[in-house]
Design a protein around this motif. Structure first.
Motif, PDB file in Angstrom:
ATOM      1  N   HIS A  99      43.833  31.362  47.439  1.00 42.87           N
ATOM      2  CA  HIS A  99      43.827  30.036  48.038  1.00 42.87           C
ATOM      3  C   HIS A  99      43.465  28.950  47.038  1.00 42.87           C
ATOM      4  O   HIS A  99      43.940  27.813  47.158  1.00 42.87           O
ATOM      5  CB  HIS A  99      42.887  30.034  49.259  1.00 42.87           C
ATOM      6  N   GLN A 100      42.665  29.294  46.052  1.00 44.93           N
ATOM      7  CA  GLN A 100      42.378  28.311  45.005  1.00 44.93           C
ATOM      8  C   GLN A 100      43.602  28.032  44.148  1.00 44.93           C
ATOM      9  O   GLN A 100      43.837  26.882  43.755  1.00 44.93           O
ATOM     10  CB  GLN A 100      41.208  28.800  44.153  1.00 44.93           C
ATOM     11  N   TYR A 101      44.402  29.082  43.864  1.00 46.54           N
ATOM     12  CA  TYR A 101      45.613  28.848  43.070  1.00 46.54           C
ATOM     13  C   TYR A 101      46.605  27.990  43.857  1.00 46.54           C
ATOM     14  O   TYR A 101      47.345  27.180  43.272  1.00 46.54           O
ATOM     15  CB  TYR A 101      46.231  30.178  42.626  1.00 46.54           C
ATOM     16  N   GLU A 102      46.611  28.147  45.186  1.00 47.44           N
ATOM     17  CA  GLU A 102      47.469  27.278  45.995  1.00 47.44           C
ATOM     18  C   GLU A 102      47.070  25.815  45.813  1.00 47.44           C
ATOM     19  O   GLU A 102      47.926  24.938  45.635  1.00 47.44           O
ATOM     20  CB  GLU A 102      47.360  27.657  47.473  1.00 47.44           C
ATOM     21  N   GLU A 103      45.762  25.562  45.849  1.00 48.87           N
ATOM     22  CA  GLU A 103      45.270  24.193  45.790  1.00 48.87           C
ATOM     23  C   GLU A 103      45.433  23.569  44.403  1.00 48.87           C
ATOM     24  O   GLU A 103      45.652  22.356  44.287  1.00 48.87           O
ATOM     25  CB  GLU A 103      43.794  24.159  46.203  1.00 48.87           C
ATOM     26  N   THR A 104      45.321  24.388  43.360  1.00 44.62           N
ATOM     27  CA  THR A 104      45.362  23.846  41.994  1.00 44.62           C
ATOM     28  C   THR A 104      46.730  23.928  41.339  1.00 44.62           C
ATOM     29  O   THR A 104      47.017  23.162  40.404  1.00 44.62           O
ATOM     30  CB  THR A 104      44.352  24.579  41.097  1.00 44.62           C
ATOM     31  N   GLU A 105      47.589  24.855  41.807  1.00 47.22           N
ATOM     32  CA  GLU A 105      48.885  25.060  41.158  1.00 47.22           C
ATOM     33  C   GLU A 105      50.063  24.910  42.118  1.00 47.22           C
ATOM     34  O   GLU A 105      50.941  24.085  41.911  1.00 47.22           O
ATOM     35  CB  GLU A 105      48.930  26.446  40.509  1.00 47.22           C
ATOM     36  N   LEU A 106      50.073  25.700  43.169  1.00 52.73           N
ATOM     37  CA  LEU A 106      51.254  25.750  44.044  1.00 52.73           C
ATOM     38  C   LEU A 106      51.494  24.422  44.760  1.00 52.73           C
ATOM     39  O   LEU A 106      52.577  23.830  44.652  1.00 52.73           O
ATOM     40  CB  LEU A 106      51.103  26.887  45.056  1.00 52.73           C
ATOM     41  N   PHE A 107      50.505  23.954  45.496  1.00 52.15           N
ATOM     42  CA  PHE A 107      50.703  22.752  46.302  1.00 52.15           C
ATOM     43  C   PHE A 107      50.953  21.500  45.447  1.00 52.15           C
ATOM     44  O   PHE A 107      51.865  20.718  45.763  1.00 52.15           O
ATOM     45  CB  PHE A 107      49.510  22.532  47.238  1.00 52.15           C
ATOM     46  N   PRO A 108      50.193  21.274  44.366  1.00 50.14           N
ATOM     47  CA  PRO A 108      50.480  20.086  43.535  1.00 50.14           C
ATOM     48  C   PRO A 108      51.888  20.109  42.945  1.00 50.14           C
ATOM     49  O   PRO A 108      52.533  19.054  42.837  1.00 50.14           O
ATOM     50  CB  PRO A 108      49.419  20.163  42.430  1.00 50.14           C
ATOM     51  N   ASN A 109      52.372  21.289  42.571  1.00 49.26           N
ATOM     52  CA  ASN A 109      53.716  21.361  42.001  1.00 49.26           C
ATOM     53  C   ASN A 109      54.800  21.205  43.057  1.00 49.26           C
ATOM     54  O   ASN A 109      55.902  20.728  42.756  1.00 49.26           O
ATOM     55  CB  ASN A 109      53.882  22.668  41.234  1.00 49.26           C
ATOM     56  N   ILE A 110      54.514  21.594  44.288  1.00 42.83           N
ATOM     57  CA  ILE A 110      55.444  21.312  45.389  1.00 42.83           C
ATOM     58  C   ILE A 110      55.522  19.803  45.610  1.00 42.83           C
ATOM     59  O   ILE A 110      56.613  19.226  45.751  1.00 42.83           O
ATOM     60  CB  ILE A 110      55.008  22.033  46.676  1.00 42.83           C
ATOM     61  N   ASP A 111      54.359  19.152  45.647  1.00 41.95           N
ATOM     62  CA  ASP A 111      54.334  17.694  45.804  1.00 41.95           C
ATOM     63  C   ASP A 111      55.120  17.010  44.689  1.00 41.95           C
ATOM     64  O   ASP A 111      55.885  16.067  44.930  1.00 41.95           O
ATOM     65  CB  ASP A 111      52.889  17.188  45.778  1.00 41.95           C
ATOM     66  N   LYS A 112      54.913  17.481  43.467  1.00 44.17           N
ATOM     67  CA  LYS A 112      55.597  16.887  42.314  1.00 44.17           C
ATOM     68  C   LYS A 112      57.104  17.034  42.433  1.00 44.17           C
ATOM     69  O   LYS A 112      57.866  16.078  42.182  1.00 44.17           O
ATOM     70  CB  LYS A 112      55.096  17.547  41.032  1.00 44.17           C
ATOM     71  N   ALA A 113      57.555  18.217  42.828  1.00 47.32           N
ATOM     72  CA  ALA A 113      58.991  18.463  42.957  1.00 47.32           C
ATOM     73  C   ALA A 113      59.604  17.616  44.074  1.00 47.32           C
ATOM     74  O   ALA A 113      60.744  17.160  43.971  1.00 47.32           O
ATOM     75  CB  ALA A 113      59.248  19.944  43.208  1.00 47.32           C
ATOM     76  N   ALA A 114      58.833  17.415  45.147  1.00 45.51           N
ATOM     77  CA  ALA A 114      59.345  16.658  46.296  1.00 45.51           C
ATOM     78  C   ALA A 114      59.200  15.152  46.104  1.00 45.51           C
ATOM     79  O   ALA A 114      59.821  14.376  46.844  1.00 45.51           O
ATOM     80  CB  ALA A 114      58.612  17.083  47.564  1.00 45.51           C
ATOM     81  N   GLY A 115      58.364  14.741  45.144  1.00 41.05           N
ATOM     82  CA  GLY A 115      58.119  13.320  44.966  1.00 41.05           C
ATOM     83  C   GLY A 115      57.290  12.749  46.092  1.00 41.05           C
ATOM     84  O   GLY A 115      57.375  11.561  46.418  1.00 41.05           O
ATOM     85  N   ARG A 116      56.469  13.581  46.695  1.00 38.50           N
ATOM     86  CA  ARG A 116      55.596  13.171  47.797  1.00 38.50           C
ATOM     87  C   ARG A 116      54.196  13.719  47.547  1.00 38.50           C
ATOM     88  O   ARG A 116      54.020  14.624  46.749  1.00 38.50           O
ATOM     89  CB  ARG A 116      56.108  13.693  49.147  1.00 38.50           C
ATOM     90  N   GLN A 117      53.227  13.186  48.266  1.00 40.43           N
ATOM     91  CA  GLN A 117      51.854  13.641  48.117  1.00 40.43           C
ATOM     92  C   GLN A 117      51.348  14.238  49.435  1.00 40.43           C
ATOM     93  O   GLN A 117      51.678  13.773  50.513  1.00 40.43           O
ATOM     94  CB  GLN A 117      50.939  12.484  47.710  1.00 40.43           C
ATOM     95  N   GLY A 118      50.544  15.283  49.298  1.00 37.35           N
ATOM     96  CA  GLY A 118      49.828  15.820  50.450  1.00 37.35           C
ATOM     97  C   GLY A 118      50.652  16.624  51.433  1.00 37.35           C
ATOM     98  O   GLY A 118      50.270  16.739  52.601  1.00 37.35           O
ATOM     99  N   LEU A 119      51.770  17.203  50.996  1.00 36.90           N
ATOM    100  CA  LEU A 119      52.615  17.951  51.923  1.00 36.90           C
ATOM    101  C   LEU A 119      51.883  19.149  52.530  1.00 36.90           C
ATOM    102  O   LEU A 119      52.172  19.544  53.655  1.00 36.90           O
ATOM    103  CB  LEU A 119      53.888  18.427  51.215  1.00 36.90           C
ATOM    104  N   MET A 120      50.958  19.726  51.787  1.00 28.90           N
ATOM    105  CA  MET A 120      50.238  20.896  52.286  1.00 28.90           C
ATOM    106  C   MET A 120      48.751  20.602  52.503  1.00 28.90           C
ATOM    107  O   MET A 120      47.919  21.518  52.492  1.00 28.90           O
ATOM    108  CB  MET A 120      50.409  22.063  51.304  1.00 28.90           C
ATOM    109  N   ASP A 121      48.425  19.350  52.760  1.00 31.33           N
ATOM    110  CA  ASP A 121      47.018  18.996  52.996  1.00 31.33           C
ATOM    111  C   ASP A 121      46.452  19.707  54.219  1.00 31.33           C
ATOM    112  O   ASP A 121      45.252  20.028  54.263  1.00 31.33           O
ATOM    113  CB  ASP A 121      46.873  17.477  53.174  1.00 31.33           C
ATOM    114  N   GLY A 122      47.296  19.947  55.199  1.00 31.49           N
ATOM    115  CA  GLY A 122      46.827  20.655  56.392  1.00 31.49           C
ATOM    116  C   GLY A 122      46.315  22.040  56.050  1.00 31.49           C
ATOM    117  O   GLY A 122      45.279  22.486  56.570  1.00 31.49           O
TER     118      GLY A 122
END
Length: 254
Positions: free
Chosen positions: A82-105
């Motif tokens: 879950h830490q890797y999701e928060e530090t790597e997976l989710f930020p890179n998803i946001d970057k690719a989508a050009g949006r912020q906080g897509l996985m904040d939930g």
């Protein structure tokens, strides 16, 4: 001992999670990545269940000492994921989508069980082989619902990210996940934690065997190394896993 013959592992108290691919029949990249996430979460669930079922059966100090190592490896595996999701997976998803906080939930859901994970880790580190199974299960009961709720909700959330992938701004979700996942693995993690992940995956029967020898994606010699040779290190710890290397559930260790 409750019995001279240990019973088979069973999927309780937490139930398993179906994969989006099995549920929908879809085969797009987001469904596949969401399904991989569900399979990973099922490994965490079987790890939780295997601890829950075996803790009350332990009597010998040597078994308890090995079991504490198993439990701490489970905590490390779940927290690292879950830490890797928060530090790597989710930020890179946001970057690719050009949006912020897509996985904040999902991040807020992590916070709901992190406290319990911290409690179980501290309790086992403090008590060692002197732990009480009653106290251990009470701690597990305190966070099992938020943990299970999160493990169920995250795969559909990953699948739903497909709506943000466009021809102009595509999200290569499989590449992002693979790159992020590799960053969490080092030699210490591989030998002291990873076996609890791979050896809590029942693939032979689950969802009609559709994931057997498909996930985890190892073939040939690499599969032997990851599922049979590496677990020889700390083998007394890994005897508490729920599954054999061939993807079938097995009897409890005690």
């Amino acid at each position: 001992m409750d019995s001279s013959t240990p019973p088979m592992y069973i999927d309780q108290p937490l139930s398993l999670i179906p994969t989006p691919k099995f549920q929908t029949g879809k085969d797009d990249a987001f469904t596949i990545e969401a399904s991989h996430m569900a399979l990973s979460h099922d490994a965490f669930i079987r790890g939780f269940n295997s601890i829950y079922q075996q803790a009350p059966r332990l009597r010998l100090d040597i078994d308890k000492s090995d079991f504490v190592g198993y439990c701490l490896s489970w905590v490390e595996c779940v927290v690292t994921h879950h830490q890797y999701e928060e530090t790597e997976l989710f930020p890179n998803i946001d970057k690719a989508a050009g949006r912020q906080g897509l996985m904040d939930g999902a991040i807020h859901e992590h916070e709901a069980f992190y406290g319990g994970m911290g409690r179980i880790k501290k309790y086992l580190q403090d008590k060692g082989s002197r732990f009480s199974s009653t106290e251990l299960l009470e701690i597990m009961d305190s966070f099992k619902e938020p943990l299970h709720s999160h493990l169920k909700s995250e795969p559909p959330a990953i699948a739903a990210l497909a709506q943000y992938s466009t021809a102009e701004k595509p999200i290569d979700i499989l590449r992002i996940a693979e790159t992020a996942g590799k960053k969490q693995v080092n030699l210490n993690f591989m030998f002291n934690t990873l076996p609890i992940f791979f050896l809590n995956m029942e693939t032979a029967i689950f969802e009609n065997g559709m994931w057997h020898e498909v996930f985890p994606p190892f073939k040939g010699l690499l599969r032997v190394i990851m599922l049979q040779l590496i677990p020889m290190w700390q083998s007394r710890r890994w005897r508490f896993v729920s599954c054999a290397h061939d993807g079938h559930v097995k009897p409890l260790a005690v």
